[in-house]
Design a protein around this motif. Structure first.
Motif, short mmCIF file in Angstrom:
data_model
loop_
_atom_site.label_atom_id
_atom_site.label_comp_id
_atom_site.label_asym_id
_atom_site.label_seq_id
_atom_site.Cartn_x
_atom_site.Cartn_y
_atom_site.Cartn_z
N LEU A 26 0.83 -1.20 0.00
CA LEU A 26 0.00 0.00 0.00
C LEU A 26 0.87 1.26 0.00
N GLN A 27 1.93 1.27 0.82
CA GLN A 27 2.80 2.44 0.85
C GLN A 27 3.51 2.62 -0.48
N ALA A 28 3.85 1.53 -1.14
CA ALA A 28 4.47 1.62 -2.46
C ALA A 28 3.51 2.25 -3.46
N ALA A 29 2.23 1.86 -3.38
CA ALA A 29 1.23 2.44 -4.28
C ALA A 29 1.01 3.91 -3.97
N ILE A 30 0.97 4.27 -2.69
CA ILE A 30 0.83 5.67 -2.29
C ILE A 30 2.00 6.48 -2.85
N PHE A 33 4.26 3.86 -7.15
CA PHE A 33 4.70 2.66 -7.86
C PHE A 33 3.51 1.80 -8.29
N LYS A 34 3.69 1.09 -9.37
CA LYS A 34 2.76 0.03 -9.75
C LYS A 34 3.08 -1.16 -8.84
N VAL A 35 2.07 -1.79 -8.27
CA VAL A 35 2.28 -2.85 -7.28
C VAL A 35 1.51 -4.10 -7.68
N CYS A 36 2.15 -5.24 -7.49
CA CYS A 36 1.46 -6.52 -7.64
C CYS A 36 1.66 -7.29 -6.34
N THR A 72 -7.37 6.15 -6.95
CA THR A 72 -6.16 6.17 -7.79
C THR A 72 -5.09 5.27 -7.20
N ILE A 73 -4.93 5.34 -5.88
CA ILE A 73 -3.93 4.50 -5.20
C ILE A 73 -4.28 3.03 -5.34
N LEU A 74 -5.53 2.68 -5.08
CA LEU A 74 -5.94 1.28 -5.19
C LEU A 74 -5.83 0.76 -6.62
N ASP A 75 -6.03 1.64 -7.59
CA ASP A 75 -5.92 1.23 -8.99
C ASP A 75 -4.48 0.86 -9.37
N ARG A 76 -3.52 1.28 -8.57
CA ARG A 76 -2.12 0.95 -8.86
C ARG A 76 -1.76 -0.46 -8.38
N ILE A 77 -2.68 -1.09 -7.64
CA ILE A 77 -2.40 -2.40 -7.05
C ILE A 77 -3.15 -3.51 -7.77
N ASP A 78 -2.40 -4.53 -8.19
CA ASP A 78 -3.00 -5.74 -8.75
C ASP A 78 -2.78 -6.88 -7.76
N TYR A 79 -3.68 -7.86 -7.80
CA TYR A 79 -3.59 -9.00 -6.90
C TYR A 79 -3.64 -10.27 -7.75
N THR A 80 -2.79 -11.24 -7.44
CA THR A 80 -2.79 -12.45 -8.26
C THR A 80 -2.30 -13.66 -7.49
#
Length: 202
Positions: A26-30, A33-36, A72-80
């Protein structure tokens, strides 16, 4: 081996969506960064997403972020749950899986084979030493402990290299720590207690 600069890091892969893994992601997305975030099943990932949403609302109430930026922050995070998809274009990995040497070795053997050659590997272990499983990643020179204490409260991250860690990786982690709004602290010699536990025990 090509040295990676902070500007080269676009996607951060988080291995493990537990208490600290989801907060680091979450901090990376804030921080832009694009996060997975990778974990073993969708139920765990769904739970992580809900916790992250609650954390963002709390941060907005505290004035640390703008409420309008939450989506916007949550949109940077993907989950897989797909390891190949998670690793495909990762520039930086932060591992927060169970504190078990055998499990960590297995995870690093797996992702060391499928991450791009330039990927920098870090472990968020709070007790184990990076030298215990760095070689299993296949790139011990680009492997270092990068241990977060809380992310949103303590704002401290330990940098603990092992004997094979390249100096440029340590320098990169100092920059990354600051980018993630943490205070980086270098622990020059491997020590199982890390900084806070060392202070508590001495």
């Amino acid at each position: 081996m090509k040295e990676i600069k902070l500007m080269d890091i676009k996607k951060i892969l988080i291995l493990g969506s537990g208490t600290l893994g989801l907060r680091i992601g979450l901090q990376a997305a804030i921080s832009g960064f694009k996060v997975c975030i990778y974990d073993l099943n969708d139920e765990i990932l769904t739970s992580a997403n809900k916790v992250q949403g609650k954390l963002l609302k709390s941060l907005a109430r505290e004035g640390k972020i703008q409420e309008g930026d939450i989506h916007t922050i949550l949109d940077r995070i993907d989950y897989t749950t797909n390891p190949e998809l998670a690793a495909s274009d990762a520039d930086f990995v932060s591992e927060s899986v169970t504190e078990d040497v055998a499990i960590k070795k297995q995870v690093w053997e797996q992702f060391g084979k499928i991450c791009p050659p330039q990927t920098v590997f870090t472990t968020n272990t709070s007790f184990l030493l990076p030298s215990m499983f760095a070689v299993h990643s296949g790139r011990p020179d680009k492997f270092c402990a990068f241990h977060f204490h809380d992310v949103f409260v303590a704002n401290v991250v330990d940098i603990m290299p092992h004997t094979s860690t390249e100096q440029w990786v340590i320098d990169l982690l100092f920059e990354m720590g600051k980018k993630l709004k943490q205070t980086p602290v270098l622990i020059k010699k491997e020590y199982k207690g890390y900084i806070f536990n060392y202070i508590l025990m001495h």
